[in-house]
Design a protein around this motif. Structure first.
Motif, PDB file in Angstrom:
ATOM      1  N   SER A 106      -1.898  13.643  -2.659  1.00  0.00           N
ATOM      2  CA  SER A 106      -1.776  14.157  -4.023  1.00  0.00           C
ATOM      3  C   SER A 106      -2.311  15.589  -4.130  1.00  0.00           C
ATOM      4  CB  SER A 106      -2.512  13.241  -4.997  1.00  0.00           C
ATOM      5  OG  SER A 106      -3.903  13.213  -4.706  1.00  0.00           O
TER       6      SER A 106
ATOM      7  N   ALA B 225       0.830  -1.215   0.000  1.00  0.00           N
ATOM      8  CA  ALA B 225       0.000   0.000   0.000  1.00  0.00           C
ATOM      9  C   ALA B 225       0.864   1.265   0.000  1.00  0.00           C
ATOM     10  CB  ALA B 225      -0.931  -0.010   1.212  1.00  0.00           C
ATOM     11  N   LEU B 226       1.966   1.245   0.793  1.00  0.00           N
ATOM     12  CA  LEU B 226       2.844   2.426   0.834  1.00  0.00           C
ATOM     13  C   LEU B 226       3.514   2.675  -0.507  1.00  0.00           C
ATOM     14  CD1 LEU B 226       4.487   1.966   4.368  1.00  0.00           C
ATOM     15  CD2 LEU B 226       2.746   3.637   3.674  1.00  0.00           C
TER      16      LEU B 226
ATOM     17  N   SER C  43      -6.068   1.497  -6.247  1.00  0.00           N
ATOM     18  CA  SER C  43      -6.966   0.858  -5.274  1.00  0.00           C
ATOM     19  C   SER C  43      -7.522  -0.449  -5.831  1.00  0.00           C
ATOM     20  CB  SER C  43      -8.109   1.808  -4.917  1.00  0.00           C
ATOM     21  OG  SER C  43      -7.614   2.994  -4.350  1.00  0.00           O
TER      22      SER C  43
ATOM     23  N   ILE D  94      -5.700   8.579   1.907  1.00  0.00           N
ATOM     24  CA  ILE D  94      -4.349   9.150   2.044  1.00  0.00           C
ATOM     25  C   ILE D  94      -3.779   9.512   0.681  1.00  0.00           C
ATOM     26  CG2 ILE D  94      -1.987   8.625   2.725  1.00  0.00           C
ATOM     27  CD1 ILE D  94      -3.104   6.980   5.025  1.00  0.00           C
ATOM     28  N   ALA D  95      -4.003   8.645  -0.305  1.00  0.00           N
ATOM     29  CA  ALA D  95      -3.478   8.908  -1.641  1.00  0.00           C
ATOM     30  C   ALA D  95      -4.071  10.185  -2.217  1.00  0.00           C
ATOM     31  CB  ALA D  95      -3.766   7.726  -2.554  1.00  0.00           C
TER      32      ALA D  95
ATOM     33  N   VAL E 216       1.282   7.223  -6.428  1.00  0.00           N
ATOM     34  CA  VAL E 216       0.272   8.271  -6.616  1.00  0.00           C
ATOM     35  C   VAL E 216       0.888   9.657  -6.428  1.00  0.00           C
ATOM     36  CG1 VAL E 216      -1.870   9.222  -5.690  1.00  0.00           C
ATOM     37  CG2 VAL E 216      -1.628   6.749  -5.973  1.00  0.00           C
ATOM     38  N   VAL E 217       1.767   9.821  -5.433  1.00  0.00           N
ATOM     39  CA  VAL E 217       2.428  11.113  -5.210  1.00  0.00           C
ATOM     40  C   VAL E 217       3.281  11.501  -6.420  1.00  0.00           C
ATOM     41  CG1 VAL E 217       4.126  12.333  -3.792  1.00  0.00           C
ATOM     42  CG2 VAL E 217       2.392  10.894  -2.705  1.00  0.00           C
TER      43      VAL E 217
ATOM     44  N   GLN F 200       1.036   4.256  -2.711  1.00  0.00           N
ATOM     45  CA  GLN F 200       0.864   5.675  -2.344  1.00  0.00           C
ATOM     46  C   GLN F 200       2.004   6.533  -2.899  1.00  0.00           C
ATOM     47  OE1 GLN F 200       0.389   6.004   1.872  1.00  0.00           O
ATOM     48  NE2 GLN F 200      -1.693   5.168   1.886  1.00  0.00           N
TER      49      GLN F 200
ATOM     50  N   PHE G  32      -6.092   3.833   2.475  1.00  0.00           N
ATOM     51  CA  PHE G  32      -5.124   4.019   1.383  1.00  0.00           C
ATOM     52  C   PHE G  32      -5.639   5.021   0.344  1.00  0.00           C
ATOM     53  CE2 PHE G  32      -4.441   2.824  -3.056  1.00  0.00           C
ATOM     54  CZ  PHE G  32      -3.091   3.131  -3.188  1.00  0.00           C
TER      55      PHE G  32
ATOM     56  N   ALA H   4      -4.900   6.963  -8.235  1.00  0.00           N
ATOM     57  CA  ALA H   4      -5.361   6.429  -6.956  1.00  0.00           C
ATOM     58  C   ALA H   4      -6.477   5.410  -7.153  1.00  0.00           C
ATOM     59  CB  ALA H   4      -5.825   7.577  -6.058  1.00  0.00           C
TER      60      ALA H   4
END
Length: 878
Positions: free
Chosen positions: A481, A418-419, A445, A476-477, A425-426, A422, A473, A441
Motif C-alpha cells: 500500500s 490472505a491474497l 488482519s 506485505i499489505a 488493501v491495495v 491483500q 500478510f 490492513a
C-alpha cells in the motif's frame, strides 16, 4: 616572476607569452625586450616585428643588438602610418618575434583588421610570439575601466586570446611609483605629464586598475590550478583561497543563511560566495521558485554567484559541488524537522553532510524556523471527497470480502483468503492513500484471524505458522500500500509538473506577443487557475492597472457563493489579485512565475512609454542637427555679404563713389532680405514641429492675396523679371478661409519653386477654381517633373532632389508650405502636368461653399514636353 599557467595545447605551432600591464608606463615593453635579449643569449633566433618605444630612452637602449624588421607604411586619411610587416615576418620566419601592443587596430590595407589576428597567424605558422597588452584593453573589462577612468577604450582584444597564452606575466607597479616615473619624464613628454597625472593617472584610477589586473590574473591562475588538479586526479581541497558555499532549499531560512555565509566570506580578502540549490533529477522537487528567485537576487547583490545542480542524494551533490569549486567552507541551516520527525525519518541532510565532509568545514547555522516542521505526511493529500471514499472503503471493503469468502470457505484455502485481502488493501491504497490502506490492513488482519484462521470465531491462533502468515500478510499489505501510494504520488506530481511546464510555455509565448502581453497574461492566469476575475492593482493607491473577467461573471457569483481573493506581489509597485475559488498552496509556485512575467510585461510597457516620450525629443534633436548642418552655409553667406558691404561703407580708408555706395547698400539689403526670409522659414518650421503655430483664419479673396505673394517673390523670380508667369483666377471662385500672411508665404514658396525649375521659354501658370466647399490653386510648370517615388520626399525638410548645393536654399520651402497648408485646413499635393512638368495643387477650404457644382477650368492646353537635359536645368524640385 613569469607565471607559466597552462601548458601548450598543441593545437598551434607557436607559443604565446603575454606581458599584462596594470596601466600604461609600468614597463611591459622593457620587460619584453629584456626577455628577448635573454633568449638571444641562449641562441634563439629573435627578431623585433613591432616595438613602440614612445621616445623612452631606456626602452630604446634595450633594442641594441636585436634585429629589427622594417615596417610597412600605409596611407590613411591623408596621413602616413607605420605598421608591422606581417609578410616580412612570415618570410623571415624567426623562432621568436616581438609584437608590441596586442590590442592595436591596424590601418586599413593589411591582411587583418586587428594586430591580435596577425599574432594568431604567426602562431599558426609555428613562430613563438612575445607581446604586451594593458588590462584596460581586455574586452570583458572595457565597460568597467570606462566607469573608473571616464575614458572609453576603443581598442580591445578578446579575453580568450590572452587566456590561451602559454605564459602570462603580470607587470605591476605601485600607483605612487608610477606617478613618480611620470613626473620624472620616463613615461610621457613633459608637456603631457600634468594633464595625465590629473586625469587618467590619478591614484584612485591606478589603484582600481591594479586590482582589476591582480584579480584577472588570479582567476587565470585558479583555472590553471584546477586543470592541474584534474590532470593529476587530486580530489583534496587545496586551501589557496577561501570559498564559502551556502546550501539553499528554497525555505524561509534562506536569507539568514546567505547573509551569514557572506559575512564568513568577507572575513578574508578575496573570499568567494557561492550559493547552490540541489534539485531532484526527476524535476519533481517542490521548492518554491519564487523564494529561490528572491534568494538568488540577494546572493548576486552581495557579490556572490548562484548555481543549481541536479542530484537525488543531496549531501553527495553538495559536497561534490563544493570540491569541484575548491570550497573551504560549507554553510547549511539546521533542520526544520521536529524531534519526533527526526526520530521517524532518521539522520537529516546536515548530519550526513558533516559525516562525509572530510576536509571541508561545515557550519550548521541556527535560525528561527529550526524544529518547527511538522510530522511527515503519511501519504499524499487528496480532496475531501476522495479522502472520505478512501476511509469508507478501508472500513467497508474488508467486511464485504469477509462475507464473500465465508460463502466459499469450503472451496478455497487460507493462502487464497490472505491474497484476496491483500488485493483489497491495495485497492483501498489506490482510492484513499496510505492512511486508509493502513486502516484496511488492520481490519483485514483482525477479520482474517477471526473468521479464517483456526480456531475460527476466536482471536486466538493455534498454530505458529498461522501467526507467521498473519504477520507476513500485515507487513506485505502495508508495504504494498505504501509503494502504491508513493507511485500514485509521483504520478500525480509528474502530471502536475507537465501541466506546469505547458502552462509556463504558453505563458512565455504570451509575453513574446508584444503590445498585448499584459492582457494575455491576465487572461491566461484567469483560465489557468480557474478564477472569475484577475486584476492588477497599484500598491500606492489601489488603482486598477489592468483587469480581466470571465463571461457571465455575475451569474457565476450568484451560483458559486461568496468569492475569495488571492494576492501575489508584482515587483515593488503592483499586486496581482485573483478572485474566485480558494487557490491551493500547490499552485503558488506557478502563480509566482505568472507574477514575475507580469512584472516583466509591466516593465516593458513602462519602457515603451518612456521610449514613446523620448521619441519626439529624438526627432527634435535630429531636426536640430539637420537644421544646423543645412543652414550653416545659408546663414553664413548672406550674413558675411551684408557684413562685408556695411564694413566697406564704414571703412575710413576707402572713398566710394555714389554708384559704389548704392551697389554696396543694395548688396547688404539683398543679403539681409535673404537672411530674413531664411530665418522666417526656420522659425515657422520650428513652430510647426512644436505645434505652437498661432493661426488667425479670416475670409480673403485670391485676387487680393496673389498679387501680394507675387510681389514678395525673391529676385530673380519677381514678376517684373519673369514675364512668362501667367495668373488665371476663376471669376466665380469664392473667398478662402486662411491666414493671409501664411497663405502669402505658401504661394510665394510654391511659385518660386516652379519658376526655379521651369524650362526656359515655357509658361508658368497659376490658376484657381472651386468645387463645392473647396478652392483649388494650381501652380503649373514645364520642368523635368518629379518621379512618383519622390513625391513625398520633396515635402521633407532639407530635401532638395537632384541638387547638391545650398546656394538656392536649404530645402525648407515645400516642407513649410505643406505644413502651413495643413495647419489652415488645406493640403498641398503633387500632380503631373499634361504634356510634361509638375503641378502643385494647393487646396483650401472655401469661406462660403458653393452649392451648385461648377465645371472646372482646364488649367492648360497640352504642349510638347520640354527636354530637361536640353533646357540646361538641373533635375528636379526641392
Amino acid at each position: 616572476m613569469a607565471r607559466d599557467l597552462t601548458p601548450g595545447s598543441g593545437i598551434r605551432g607557436g607559443r604565446l607569452r603575454v606581458y599584462l600591464g596594470s596601466a600604461p608606463g609600468v614597463g611591459k615593453t622593457y620587460r619584453m625586450l629584456d626577455e628577448a635579449r635573454r633568449r638571444q643569449e641562449r641562441g634563439a633566433d629573435v627578431v623585433v616585428g613591432y616595438i613602440e618605444c614612445h621616445g623612452r630612452r631606456h626602452t630604446e637602449g634595450m633594442l641594441a643588438g636585436l634585429e629589427v624588421l622594417p615596417r610597412v607604411r600605409r596611407s590613411y586619411r591623408d596621413a602616413e602610418f607605420e605598421e608591422m610587416d606581417l609578410e616580412a615576418v612570415l618570410a623571415r620566419r624567426p623562432s621568436v618575434v616581438l609584437v608590441d601592443e596586442l590590442a592595436h587596430t591596424n590601418i586599413p590595407g593589411g591582411r587583418h583588421p586587428k594586430r591580435w589576428q596577425d599574432v594568431e597567424e604567426l602562431l599558426a605558422a609555428g613562430i613563438d610570439v612575445i607581446t604586451t597588452v594593458n588590462i584596460q584593453h581586455l574586452e570583458s573589462l572595457n565597460d568597467v575601466v570606462q566607469k573608473i577612468t571616464g575614458i572609453p577604450q576603443r581598442e580591445t582584444v578578446p579575453d580568450e586570446v590572452v587566456r590561451r597564452a602559454d605564459q602570462i606575466e603580470l607587470v605591476d607597479m605601485a600607483p605612487q611609483a608610477l606617478r613618480r616615473r611620470m613626473a620624472h619624464g620616463n613615461v610621457y613628454k613633459a608637456e603631457k605629464v600634468d594633464a595625465a597625472l590629473s586625469n587618467y593617472f590619478r591614484v584612485g584610477n591606478l589603484t582600481a586598475l591594479r586590482e582589476l589586473a591582480l584579480l584577472w590574473v588570479a582567476g587565470r591562475v585558479d583555472e590553471g590550478l584546477r586543470d592541474y588538479r584534474a590532470a593529476h586526479r587530486i580530489d583534496r581541497v587545496w586551501e589557496t583561497r577561501e570559498r564559502v558555499v551556502v546550501a539553499l532549499t528554497g525555505g524561509p531560512e534562506g536569507e539568514t543563511l546567505i547573509r551569514r555565509a557572506a559575512r564568513i566570506a568577507d572575513r578574508t580578502a578575496g573570499g568567494d560566495l557561492l550559493a547552490v540549490h540541489v534539485t531532484r533529477s526527476d524535476g519533481l522537487a517542490g521548492a518554491s521558485s519564487g523564494a529561490l528567485a528572491q534568494q538568488r537576487q540577494l546572493v548576486e547583490t552581495l557579490g556572490g554567484s548562484y548555481h543549481m545542480v541536479v542530484g537525488d542524494d543531496i549531501p553527495t551533490a553538495l559536497l561534490a559541488f563544493a570540491r569541484a569549486h575548491d570550497a573551504t567552507q560549507l554553510v547549511l541551516g539546521t533542520s526544520r524537522r521536529g524531534r519526533i520527525n527526526r526520530f521517524l525519518t532518521g539522520p537529516g541532510i546536515g548530519e550526513t553532510t558533516v559525516d562525509a565532509s572530510e576536509d571541508i568545514d561545515v557550519h550548521m547555522v541556527t535560525h528561527e524556523f529550526t524544529g518547527r516542521g511538522r510530522l511527515p505526511a503519511l501519504g499524499r493529500r487528496h480532496s475531501r471527497r476522495r479522502t472520505i471514499v478512501g476511509y469508507t472503503a478501508g472500513f467497508v471493503l474488508p467486511w464485504l470480502l469477509t462475507a464473500l469468502l465465508s460463502q466459499a470457505h469450503h472451496r478455497i484455502n487460507l493462502t487464497t483468503d490472505a491474497l484476496i485481502f491483500q488485493l483489497g488493501v491495495v485497492i483501498v491504497a489506490l482510492l484513499g492513500g496510505a492512511v486508509s490502506a493502513l486502516v484496511a490492513a488492520v481490519i483485514a488482519s483482525v477479520l482474517l484471524n477471526y473468521y479464517f484462521i483456526p480456531p475460527i470465531h476466536s482471536l486466538t491462533i493455534g498454530e505458529t505458522n498461522n501467526i507467521v502468515a498473519l504477520v507476513v500478510f500485515a507487513a506485505i499489505a502495508l508495504t504494498v500500500s505504501t509503494v502504491v501510494d508513493h507511485a500514485g504520488r509521483l504520478t500525480s506530481r509528474a502530471a502536475r509538473a507537465t501541466a506546469e511546464a505547458e502552462t509556463l510555455s504558453t505563458l512565455a509565448g504570451s509575453v513574446l506577443r508584444g503590445a498585448d502581453a499584459l492582457p494575455a497574461l491576465l487572461e491566461k492566469s484567469r483560465t489557468a487557475f480557474g478564477m472569475r476575475a484577475v486584476a492588477l492593482l497599484s500598491r500606492a493607491d489601489g488603482e486598477v492597472l489592468a483587469h480581466c473577467e470571465g463571461e457571465h461573471q455575475g451569474e457565476q457569483q450568484d451560483q458559486d457563493g461568496p468569492q475569495e481573493s488571492t494576492e501575489v506581489p508584482v515587483g515593488a509597485d503592483a499586486v496581482l489579485v485573483l478572485t474566485g475559488r480558494r487557490l491551493p498552496a500547490a499552485d503558488q509556485r506557478v502563480l509566482t512565475a505568472f507574477a514575475a512575467h507580469v512584472a516583466a510585461a509591466l516593465e516593458r510597457d513602462r519602457l515603451a512609454v518612456v521610449a514613446a516620450e523620448v521619441e519626439p525629443i529624438k526627432a527634435a534633436d535630429r531636426m536640430r542637427t539637420a537644421l544646423l548642418a543645412a543652414v550653416s552655409h545659408d546663414l553664413r553667406t548672406p550674413l558675411a555679404a551684408a557684413l562685408a558691404s556695411v564694413g566697406s561703407l564704414r571703412s575710413p580708408d576707402v572713398e566710394f563713389s555714389p554708384e559704389d555706395q548704392d551697389e554696396l547698400l543694395a548688396t547688404a539689403d539683398e543679403s539681409l532680405v535673404k537672411l530674413t526670409r531664411l530665418v522666417d522659414n526656420l522659425l515657422d518650421m520650428s513652430r510647426l514641429q512644436a505645434g505652437a503655430l498661432t493661426l488667425h483664419l479670416t475670409e480673403i479673396h485670391l485676387d487680393e492675396i496673389l498679387p501680394r505673394a507675387l510681389d514678395s517673390l525673391p529676385d530673380p523670380y519677381a514678376p517684373i523679371q519673369s514675364p512668362d508667369l501667367t495668373v488665371d483666377i476663376d471669376e466665380g471662385a469664392p473667398p478662402v478661409l486662411a491666414d493671409p500672411p501664411l497663405l502669402e508665404r505658401v504661394l510665394a514658396n510654391v511659385i518660386t519653386n516652379a519658376l526655379r525649375y521651369n524650362a526656359p521659354g515655357a509658361p508658368v501658370l497659376v490658376t484657381a477654381s472651386h468645387h463645392a466647399d473647396q478652392v483649388e490653386i494650381r501652380v503649373i510648370d514645364r520642368g523635368p517633373g518629379i518621379a512618383p517615388e519622390d513625391r513625398d520626399r520633396v515635402f521633407l525638410p532639407f530635401q532638395r532632389l537632384g541638387d547638391t548645393d545650398n546656394t538656392t536654399g536649404v530645402g525648407l520651402g515645400l516642407a513649410l508650405s505643406r505644413g502651413l497648408a495643413e495647419a489652415m485646413g488645406g493640403s498641398l499635393e503633387v500632380e503631373d502636368t499634361p504634356g510634361g512638368g509638375t503641378t502643385m495643387l494647393l487646396t483650401l477650404p472655401a469661406a462660403h461653399p458653393v452649392t451648385e457644382p461648377v465645371e472646372p477650368i482646364d488649367p492648360v492646353e497640352p504642349v510638347d514636353p520640354v527636354d530637361p537635359v536640353a533646357s540646361g536645368k538641373e533635375p528636379p524640385h526641392e
